[in-house]
Motif scaffolding. Structure first.
Motif, PDB file in Angstrom:
ATOM      1  N   ASP A   1      21.027  21.336  15.446  1.00 35.77           N
ATOM      2  CA  ASP A   1      22.013  22.100  16.231  1.00 35.77           C
ATOM      3  C   ASP A   1      21.564  23.537  16.462  1.00 35.77           C
ATOM      4  OD1 ASP A   1      23.488  19.861  16.055  1.00 35.77           O
ATOM      5  OD2 ASP A   1      25.192  20.748  14.981  1.00 35.77           O
ATOM      6  N   PHE A   2      20.749  24.042  15.546  1.00 33.45           N
ATOM      7  CA  PHE A   2      20.331  25.441  15.622  1.00 33.45           C
ATOM      8  C   PHE A   2      19.663  25.744  16.961  1.00 33.45           C
ATOM      9  CE2 PHE A   2      17.541  29.041  15.005  1.00 33.45           C
ATOM     10  CZ  PHE A   2      18.299  29.904  14.234  1.00 33.45           C
ATOM     11  N   PHE A   3      18.873  24.785  17.467  1.00 33.94           N
ATOM     12  CA  PHE A   3      18.072  25.022  18.666  1.00 33.94           C
ATOM     13  C   PHE A   3      18.777  24.574  19.942  1.00 33.94           C
ATOM     14  CE2 PHE A   3      15.143  24.534  15.112  1.00 33.94           C
ATOM     15  CZ  PHE A   3      14.475  25.747  15.188  1.00 33.94           C
ATOM     16  N   PHE A   4      19.936  23.931  19.788  1.00 32.40           N
ATOM     17  CA  PHE A   4      20.639  23.399  20.943  1.00 32.40           C
ATOM     18  C   PHE A   4      21.168  24.532  21.818  1.00 32.40           C
ATOM     19  CE2 PHE A   4      24.363  21.320  22.975  1.00 32.40           C
ATOM     20  CZ  PHE A   4      23.657  20.348  23.666  1.00 32.40           C
ATOM     21  N   ASN A   5      20.776  24.516  23.100  1.00 37.80           N
ATOM     22  CA  ASN A   5      21.217  25.530  24.072  1.00 37.80           C
ATOM     23  C   ASN A   5      20.811  26.949  23.699  1.00 37.80           C
ATOM     24  OD1 ASN A   5      22.294  23.935  25.979  1.00 37.80           O
ATOM     25  ND2 ASN A   5      24.436  24.229  25.365  1.00 37.80           N
ATOM     26  N   ARG A   6      19.760  27.093  22.874  1.00 40.82           N
ATOM     27  CA  ARG A   6      19.318  28.435  22.509  1.00 40.82           C
ATOM     28  C   ARG A   6      18.314  28.910  23.551  1.00 40.82           C
ATOM     29  NH1 ARG A   6      19.377  31.601  17.874  1.00 40.82           N
ATOM     30  NH2 ARG A   6      20.653  30.043  16.847  1.00 40.82           N
ATOM     31  N   ALA A   7      18.483  30.128  24.031  1.00 41.19           N
ATOM     32  CA  ALA A   7      17.583  30.643  25.068  1.00 41.19           C
ATOM     33  C   ALA A   7      16.150  30.610  24.565  1.00 41.19           C
ATOM     34  CB  ALA A   7      17.971  32.074  25.422  1.00 41.19           C
ATOM     35  N   GLY A   8      15.227  30.131  25.379  1.00 46.23           N
ATOM     36  CA  GLY A   8      13.816  30.128  25.031  1.00 46.23           C
ATOM     37  C   GLY A   8      13.399  28.919  24.240  1.00 46.23           C
ATOM     38  N   SER A   9      14.335  27.964  24.031  1.00 46.95           N
ATOM     39  CA  SER A   9      13.964  26.779  23.272  1.00 46.95           C
ATOM     40  C   SER A   9      14.438  25.526  23.995  1.00 46.95           C
ATOM     41  CB  SER A   9      14.606  26.841  21.893  1.00 46.95           C
ATOM     42  OG  SER A   9      14.335  25.676  21.192  1.00 46.95           O
ATOM     43  N   ALA A  10      13.672  24.455  23.850  1.00 48.19           N
ATOM     44  CA  ALA A  10      14.055  23.200  24.495  1.00 48.19           C
ATOM     45  C   ALA A  10      15.117  22.490  23.692  1.00 48.19           C
ATOM     46  CB  ALA A  10      12.842  22.319  24.615  1.00 48.19           C
TER      47      ALA A  10
ATOM     48  N   HIS B   1      22.143  38.660   8.040  1.00 48.46           N
ATOM     49  CA  HIS B   1      21.224  38.354   9.147  1.00 48.46           C
ATOM     50  C   HIS B   1      19.786  38.587   8.706  1.00 48.46           C
ATOM     51  CE1 HIS B   1      23.992  37.559  12.446  1.00 48.46           C
ATOM     52  NE2 HIS B   1      24.813  38.383  11.809  1.00 48.46           N
ATOM     53  N   LYS B   2      18.905  37.679   9.113  1.00 47.37           N
ATOM     54  CA  LYS B   2      17.477  37.814   8.803  1.00 47.37           C
ATOM     55  C   LYS B   2      16.685  37.514  10.063  1.00 47.37           C
ATOM     56  CE  LYS B   2      17.078  37.778   4.058  1.00 47.37           C
ATOM     57  NZ  LYS B   2      16.078  38.328   3.174  1.00 47.37           N
ATOM     58  N   LYS B   3      15.638  38.303  10.268  1.00 49.50           N
ATOM     59  CA  LYS B   3      14.744  38.024  11.396  1.00 49.50           C
ATOM     60  C   LYS B   3      13.800  36.911  10.958  1.00 49.50           C
ATOM     61  CE  LYS B   3      12.390  40.580  14.906  1.00 49.50           C
ATOM     62  NZ  LYS B   3      12.189  41.889  15.455  1.00 49.50           N
ATOM     63  N   LEU B   4      13.821  35.795  11.666  1.00 51.01           N
ATOM     64  CA  LEU B   4      13.027  34.640  11.255  1.00 51.01           C
ATOM     65  C   LEU B   4      12.138  34.149  12.386  1.00 51.01           C
ATOM     66  CD1 LEU B   4      15.785  32.493   9.450  1.00 51.01           C
ATOM     67  CD2 LEU B   4      14.163  34.080   8.403  1.00 51.01           C
ATOM     68  N   PHE B   5      10.976  33.643  12.001  1.00 47.23           N
ATOM     69  CA  PHE B   5      10.097  32.970  12.946  1.00 47.23           C
ATOM     70  C   PHE B   5      10.195  31.487  12.619  1.00 47.23           C
ATOM     71  CE2 PHE B   5       8.630  37.285  12.687  1.00 47.23           C
ATOM     72  CZ  PHE B   5       8.491  37.615  14.030  1.00 47.23           C
TER      73      PHE B   5
ATOM     74  N   GLY C   1       7.771  21.976  17.681  1.00 41.35           N
ATOM     75  CA  GLY C   1       6.750  22.812  17.048  1.00 41.35           C
ATOM     76  C   GLY C   1       6.523  24.124  17.770  1.00 41.35           C
ATOM     77  N   VAL C   2       7.455  24.484  18.689  1.00 47.79           N
ATOM     78  CA  VAL C   2       7.334  25.742  19.437  1.00 47.79           C
ATOM     79  C   VAL C   2       7.974  26.872  18.617  1.00 47.79           C
ATOM     80  CG1 VAL C   2       8.040  26.960  21.553  1.00 47.79           C
ATOM     81  CG2 VAL C   2       7.362  24.535  21.646  1.00 47.79           C
ATOM     82  N   HIS C   3       7.266  28.011  18.536  1.00 47.65           N
ATOM     83  CA  HIS C   3       7.789  29.153  17.773  1.00 47.65           C
ATOM     84  C   HIS C   3       9.019  29.763  18.449  1.00 47.65           C
ATOM     85  CE1 HIS C   3       4.871  29.817  14.576  1.00 47.65           C
ATOM     86  NE2 HIS C   3       4.035  29.170  15.386  1.00 47.65           N
ATOM     87  N   VAL C   4      10.023  30.031  17.654  1.00 48.19           N
ATOM     88  CA  VAL C   4      11.252  30.665  18.155  1.00 48.19           C
ATOM     89  C   VAL C   4      11.551  31.838  17.229  1.00 48.19           C
ATOM     90  CG1 VAL C   4      13.734  30.353  18.512  1.00 48.19           C
ATOM     91  CG2 VAL C   4      12.168  28.464  19.018  1.00 48.19           C
ATOM     92  N   GLU C   5      11.756  33.016  17.831  1.00 49.53           N
ATOM     93  CA  GLU C   5      12.125  34.186  17.030  1.00 49.53           C
ATOM     94  C   GLU C   5      13.642  34.342  17.100  1.00 49.53           C
ATOM     95  OE1 GLU C   5       9.762  37.621  18.001  1.00 49.53           O
ATOM     96  OE2 GLU C   5      11.234  38.912  17.008  1.00 49.53           O
ATOM     97  N   ALA C   6      14.267  34.463  15.969  1.00 50.06           N
ATOM     98  CA  ALA C   6      15.729  34.565  15.967  1.00 50.06           C
ATOM     99  C   ALA C   6      16.179  35.424  14.789  1.00 50.06           C
ATOM    100  CB  ALA C   6      16.338  33.171  15.851  1.00 50.06           C
TER     101      ALA C   6
END
Ligand code: ACO
Length: 191
Positions: A182-191, A95-99, A105-110
């Motif tokens: 797919d990474f951003f699909f249905n992820r909280a805080g992301s469209a 696991h890595k903390k990534l920005f 182009g919206v920043h997502v912290e995961a």
């Protein structure tokens, strides 16, 4: 990849899972000689992977595995080398903390599970061993390949992901990591 010692004695399973404790099973934990051989195998694999990717330094070694909270899956062929077995390759994840940037182009912290290193011995590539190892990891971690991040993937890994998991649409990032739509699909805080 052959070694001057018995691979089957160190790794009893076809696929072994190693973490920072660096023990393949309870048996090797009690045998310093086997522990030393296990470290030799990890170091050798790390060097071979770095060479294959033309990296100046190995990203995988026994000491790095002990100091970082990463996990390694090692695949062996127990039948060859006169019954001593040989190492086919490895896959390292963590696991890595990534920005990251989503497709708008919206920043997502995961903090996703990332593929950090992946190597199959040169003469055994394109025989399905990489897929066997990767599928094992996906099941073990109960994760979808599209939900993972990939650290500086090589052209061979990108081709592998496209062929086996239909991952083609990567979302441009400003760091070395590659993520797919797919990474951003249905992820909280992301469209
Ligand atoms: N050239 C292009 N694509 C390749 C190659 C190659 N030489 N080798 C494997 N692939 C891809 C292709 O999509 C291939 O399908 P194809 O033969 O129909 O073109 C597919 O992988 C084959 O799948 P497997 O046989 O399951 O994969 P393999 O056992 O070869 O393992 C791996 C894939 C680990 C990428 C291996 O090729 C390898 O060790 N390459 C060198 C090291 C490397 O680049 N590792 C990835 C580093 S990046 C990272 O770890 C984040």
């Amino acid at each position: 990849m052959e070694f001057p010692f018995d691979i089957n004695q160190i790794f009893t399973e076809r696929i072994s899972f190693l973490d920072q404790n660096l023990v393949a099973d309870r048996w090797t934990a009690r045998r310093p000689d086997l522990q030393a051989n296990l470290a030799t195998v990890i170091d050798e694999l790390g060097r071979a992977s770095a060479k294959a990717q033309q990296l100046t330094a190995a990203v995988t070694s026994a000491s790095k595995l002990q100091s970082q909270r990463h996990q390694l899956y090692l695949l062996k062929d127990g039948e060859c080398s006169g019954g001593r077995g040989a190492v086919v390759g490895f896959l390292k994840v963590g696991h890595k903390k990534l920005f990251l940037l989503d497709r708008h182009g919206v920043h997502v912290e995961a903090e996703p599970l990332c593929v950090l290193d992946f190597y199959i011995a040169e003469n055994l590539q394109r025989h399905g061993y990489g897929l066997e190892l990767f599928d094992f990891m996906l099941q073990h971690k109960n994760v979808e390949p599209g939900r993972m991040a990939y650290d500086r993937p090589s052209p061979k890994l990108l081709s592998f992901l496209e062929k086996h998991y239909s991952l083609t649409q990567n979302v441009p990032q400003v760091n070395n990591f590659v993520v797919f739509e797919d990474f951003f699909f249905n992820r909280a805080g992301s469209a």
